[in-house]
Design a protein around this motif. Structure first.
Motif, PDB file in Angstrom:
ATOM      1  N   ARG A 169      -3.107 -11.989 -12.308  1.00 22.37           N
ATOM      2  CA  ARG A 169      -2.953 -10.778 -11.063  1.00 22.37           C
ATOM      3  C   ARG A 169      -1.538 -10.710 -11.229  1.00 22.37           C
ATOM      4  NH1 ARG A 169      -3.580  -6.160  -9.079  1.00 22.37           N
ATOM      5  NH2 ARG A 169      -3.379  -6.079  -6.665  1.00 22.37           N
ATOM      6  N   ALA A 170      -0.818 -11.915 -11.174  1.00 16.53           N
ATOM      7  CA  ALA A 170       0.562 -11.799 -10.620  1.00 16.53           C
ATOM      8  C   ALA A 170       1.331 -11.000 -12.024  1.00 16.53           C
ATOM      9  CB  ALA A 170       1.408 -13.491 -10.889  1.00 16.53           C
ATOM     10  N   VAL A 171       1.048 -11.287 -13.241  1.00 15.25           N
ATOM     11  CA  VAL A 171       1.904 -10.525 -14.397  1.00 15.25           C
ATOM     12  C   VAL A 171       1.132  -9.063 -14.179  1.00 15.25           C
ATOM     13  CG1 VAL A 171       1.404 -10.308 -16.810  1.00 15.25           C
ATOM     14  CG2 VAL A 171       1.540 -12.356 -15.991  1.00 15.25           C
ATOM     15  N   GLU A 172       0.303  -8.790 -13.800  1.00 10.09           N
ATOM     16  CA  GLU A 172      -0.194  -7.364 -13.503  1.00 10.09           C
ATOM     17  C   GLU A 172       0.866  -6.608 -12.480  1.00 10.09           C
ATOM     18  OE1 GLU A 172      -4.230  -7.001 -12.467  1.00 10.09           O
ATOM     19  OE2 GLU A 172      -4.880  -7.673 -14.227  1.00 10.09           O
ATOM     20  N   LEU A 173       1.186  -7.562 -11.387  1.00  8.15           N
ATOM     21  CA  LEU A 173       1.890  -6.887 -10.554  1.00  8.15           C
ATOM     22  C   LEU A 173       3.631  -6.933 -10.991  1.00  8.15           C
ATOM     23  CD1 LEU A 173       0.233  -8.675  -7.268  1.00  8.15           C
ATOM     24  CD2 LEU A 173       0.231  -6.166  -7.829  1.00  8.15           C
ATOM     25  N   TYR A 174       3.917  -7.977 -11.560  1.00  6.35           N
ATOM     26  CA  TYR A 174       5.186  -7.993 -12.007  1.00  6.35           C
ATOM     27  C   TYR A 174       5.425  -6.720 -13.012  1.00  6.35           C
ATOM     28  CZ  TYR A 174       6.207 -12.791 -10.399  1.00  6.35           C
ATOM     29  OH  TYR A 174       6.431 -14.058  -9.524  1.00  6.35           O
ATOM     30  N   GLU A 175       4.506  -6.622 -13.942  1.00  6.32           N
ATOM     31  CA  GLU A 175       4.593  -5.443 -14.814  1.00  6.32           C
ATOM     32  C   GLU A 175       4.716  -4.160 -14.203  1.00  6.32           C
ATOM     33  OE1 GLU A 175       4.931  -5.374 -18.057  1.00  6.32           O
ATOM     34  OE2 GLU A 175       4.080  -7.233 -19.072  1.00  6.32           O
ATOM     35  N   ARG A 176       3.968  -3.949 -13.077  1.00  2.00           N
ATOM     36  CA  ARG A 176       4.134  -2.770 -12.203  1.00  2.00           C
ATOM     37  C   ARG A 176       5.385  -2.708 -11.498  1.00  2.00           C
ATOM     38  NH1 ARG A 176      -0.100  -1.278  -7.276  1.00  2.00           N
ATOM     39  NH2 ARG A 176       0.783   0.481  -6.608  1.00  2.00           N
ATOM     40  N   ALA A 177       5.928  -3.726 -11.135  1.00  2.00           N
ATOM     41  CA  ALA A 177       7.396  -3.671 -10.252  1.00  2.00           C
ATOM     42  C   ALA A 177       8.426  -3.546 -11.109  1.00  2.00           C
ATOM     43  CB  ALA A 177       7.447  -4.932  -9.473  1.00  2.00           C
ATOM     44  N   ALA A 178       8.229  -4.005 -12.406  1.00  2.00           N
ATOM     45  CA  ALA A 178       9.200  -3.923 -13.495  1.00  2.00           C
ATOM     46  C   ALA A 178       9.293  -2.567 -14.001  1.00  2.00           C
ATOM     47  CB  ALA A 178       8.927  -4.680 -14.680  1.00  2.00           C
ATOM     48  N   GLU A 179       8.203  -1.815 -14.153  1.00  2.00           N
ATOM     49  CA  GLU A 179       8.183  -0.432 -14.526  1.00  2.00           C
ATOM     50  C   GLU A 179       8.901   0.541 -13.115  1.00  2.00           C
ATOM     51  OE1 GLU A 179       4.286   0.574 -14.777  1.00  2.00           O
ATOM     52  OE2 GLU A 179       3.700  -0.406 -16.824  1.00  2.00           O
ATOM     53  N   LEU A 180       9.068   0.002 -11.989  1.00  2.00           N
ATOM     54  CA  LEU A 180       9.648   0.643 -11.072  1.00  2.00           C
ATOM     55  C   LEU A 180      11.022   0.143 -10.788  1.00  2.00           C
ATOM     56  CD1 LEU A 180       6.614   0.648  -8.418  1.00  2.00           C
ATOM     57  CD2 LEU A 180       7.531   2.520  -9.717  1.00  2.00           C
ATOM     58  N   ASP A 209       0.764  -1.190  -0.027  1.00  2.00           N
ATOM     59  CA  ASP A 209      -0.060   0.192   0.007  1.00  2.00           C
ATOM     60  C   ASP A 209       0.748   1.424   0.050  1.00  2.00           C
ATOM     61  OD1 ASP A 209      -2.220  -1.620   0.141  1.00  2.00           O
ATOM     62  OD2 ASP A 209      -2.484  -1.589   2.062  1.00  2.00           O
ATOM     63  N   ALA A 210       1.943   1.201   0.553  1.00  2.00           N
ATOM     64  CA  ALA A 210       3.094   2.535   0.571  1.00  2.00           C
ATOM     65  C   ALA A 210       3.755   2.329  -0.883  1.00  2.00           C
ATOM     66  CB  ALA A 210       4.032   2.112   1.957  1.00  2.00           C
ATOM     67  N   GLY A 211       3.597   1.502  -1.689  1.00  2.00           N
ATOM     68  CA  GLY A 211       4.155   1.755  -3.141  1.00  2.00           C
ATOM     69  C   GLY A 211       5.570   1.003  -2.946  1.00  2.00           C
ATOM     70  N   ASP A 212       5.871   0.100  -2.076  1.00  2.00           N
ATOM     71  CA  ASP A 212       7.180  -0.546  -2.254  1.00  2.00           C
ATOM     72  C   ASP A 212       7.170  -1.465  -3.423  1.00  2.00           C
ATOM     73  OD1 ASP A 212       9.514  -2.013  -1.575  1.00  2.00           O
ATOM     74  OD2 ASP A 212       9.272  -1.815   0.464  1.00  2.00           O
ATOM     75  N   PRO A 213       8.413  -1.014  -4.418  1.00  2.00           N
ATOM     76  CA  PRO A 213       8.469  -1.908  -5.462  1.00  2.00           C
ATOM     77  C   PRO A 213       8.548  -3.463  -5.250  1.00  2.00           C
ATOM     78  CG  PRO A 213       9.748   0.001  -5.518  1.00  2.00           C
ATOM     79  CD  PRO A 213       9.229   0.004  -4.269  1.00  2.00           C
ATOM     80  N   MET A 214       9.323  -3.787  -4.166  1.00  2.00           N
ATOM     81  CA  MET A 214       9.881  -5.079  -3.957  1.00  2.00           C
ATOM     82  C   MET A 214       8.483  -5.792  -3.443  1.00  2.00           C
ATOM     83  SD  MET A 214      12.490  -6.483  -4.583  1.00  2.00           S
ATOM     84  CE  MET A 214      12.334  -8.132  -3.814  1.00  2.00           C
ATOM     85  N   ALA A 215       7.658  -5.017  -2.602  1.00  2.00           N
ATOM     86  CA  ALA A 215       6.494  -5.792  -2.127  1.00  2.00           C
ATOM     87  C   ALA A 215       5.467  -5.888  -3.091  1.00  2.00           C
ATOM     88  CB  ALA A 215       6.111  -4.559  -0.786  1.00  2.00           C
ATOM     89  N   ILE A 216       5.538  -5.100  -4.104  1.00  2.00           N
ATOM     90  CA  ILE A 216       4.626  -5.180  -5.397  1.00  2.00           C
ATOM     91  C   ILE A 216       5.101  -6.593  -6.023  1.00  2.00           C
ATOM     92  CG2 ILE A 216       4.010  -4.447  -7.531  1.00  2.00           C
ATOM     93  CD1 ILE A 216       4.456  -1.541  -6.159  1.00  2.00           C
TER      94      ILE A 216
END
Length: 265
Positions: free
Chosen positions: A144-155, A117-124
């Motif tokens: 859902r995993a791919v969505e989160l991986y994509e978001r973390a990758a962007e970060l 919730d705090a936007g931690d890339p590793m937590a995502i």
């Protein structure tokens, strides 16, 4: 077209016909080819980044993930050596941040969610892995995993790029997509992800780009990947064997020619 070495956008006639058929990351303009300029893909990610070090002993984390422990409280990887040392001193909390370690796996999820919730890339990324494998009481949901991986990758999380590449490479839970495999493994490799660099070398080897494969494996071998070192040894043996055959063939042909000349005389 953009050159993969000088990163300039140049007209098509600045490239040879062979280079025009390559993808951008391994394409070089005639000027860079003549100058022997190295691809950006090979310049970046040649050493492991600081984030690959244990935050306690500052030594590189083992490539074998089983030799490190992930601390859900602070989203940190700690080597097993430091983890064991903390246990021997009687510490039962996180060896890095000293937060109380949850006794049950089910208690980890609220900790991860808080950092998510705090936007931690590793937590995502980590939450994405839980959805991917259906862990911590979550139902398996690869989408859902791919969505989160994509978001973390962007970060900027390189391991997220690596795992996205794996998913698209295997094509078991998502549709196989070679272009996405290359894109994500390139991104991970240029950020210093050792296994992504090794796998990329394997992809180039399968495609018949043996020189590029050797360059990738040399980089990952220098970063400690044993499989890359073994592949390089295999390539050297194969080349030596081929050169031996070539020398033998040349000698045989030379002898035949000399024999023919003698016959003609």
């Amino acid at each position: 077209m953009i050159c993969g070495a000088c990163e300039r956008e140049l007209p098509d006639d600045s490239y040879s016909e062979e280079e025009r058929g390559r993808r951008q990351s391994i394409r070089r303009c005639e000027e860079c080819v003549a100058a022997g300029n190295q691809l950006v893909l090979m310049k970046r990610g040649r050493t492991r980044p600081e984030e690959d070090e244990c935050p306690i002993c500052n030594l590189p984390l083992p490539l074998d993930t089983k030799q490190s422990s992930f601390q859900a409280c602070c989203m940190t990887l700690v080597c097993k050596g430091c983890d064991l040392a903390a246990c021997k001193r009687g510490m039962r909390d996180c060896p890095f941040c000293r937060a109380a370690t949850p006794g049950a796996e089910s208690l980890c999820l609220p900790m991860i969610q808080k950092r998510f919730d705090a936007g931690d890339p590793m937590a995502i990324y980590f939450l994405g892995s839980q959805y991917r494998f259906g862990l911590l009481g979550l139902e398996k949901d690869v989408t859902r995993a791919v969505e989160l991986y994509e978001r973390a990758a962007e970060l900027g999380v390189k391991v997220a790029h690596f795992n996205l590449g794996l998913l698209y490479h295997k094509g078991a839970d998502v549709e196989k997509d070679t272009a996405k495999v290359i894109r994500h493994w390139e991104a991970a490799a240029m950020r210093g992800h050792v296994k992504a660099r090794h796998n990329f070398g394997c992809e180039e080897d399968d495609a018949g780009n043996y020189d590029l494969a050797s360059q990738h494996w040399t980089i990952s071998a220098n970063m400690g990947h044993e499989g890359s070192l073994n592949n390089l040894k295999h390539h050297v043996r194969e080349r030596s064997r081929d050169q031996g055959r070539l020398c033998w063939s040349s000698a045989w042909l030379s002898g035949r020619c000399r024999g023919n000349e003698k016959c003609r005389s």
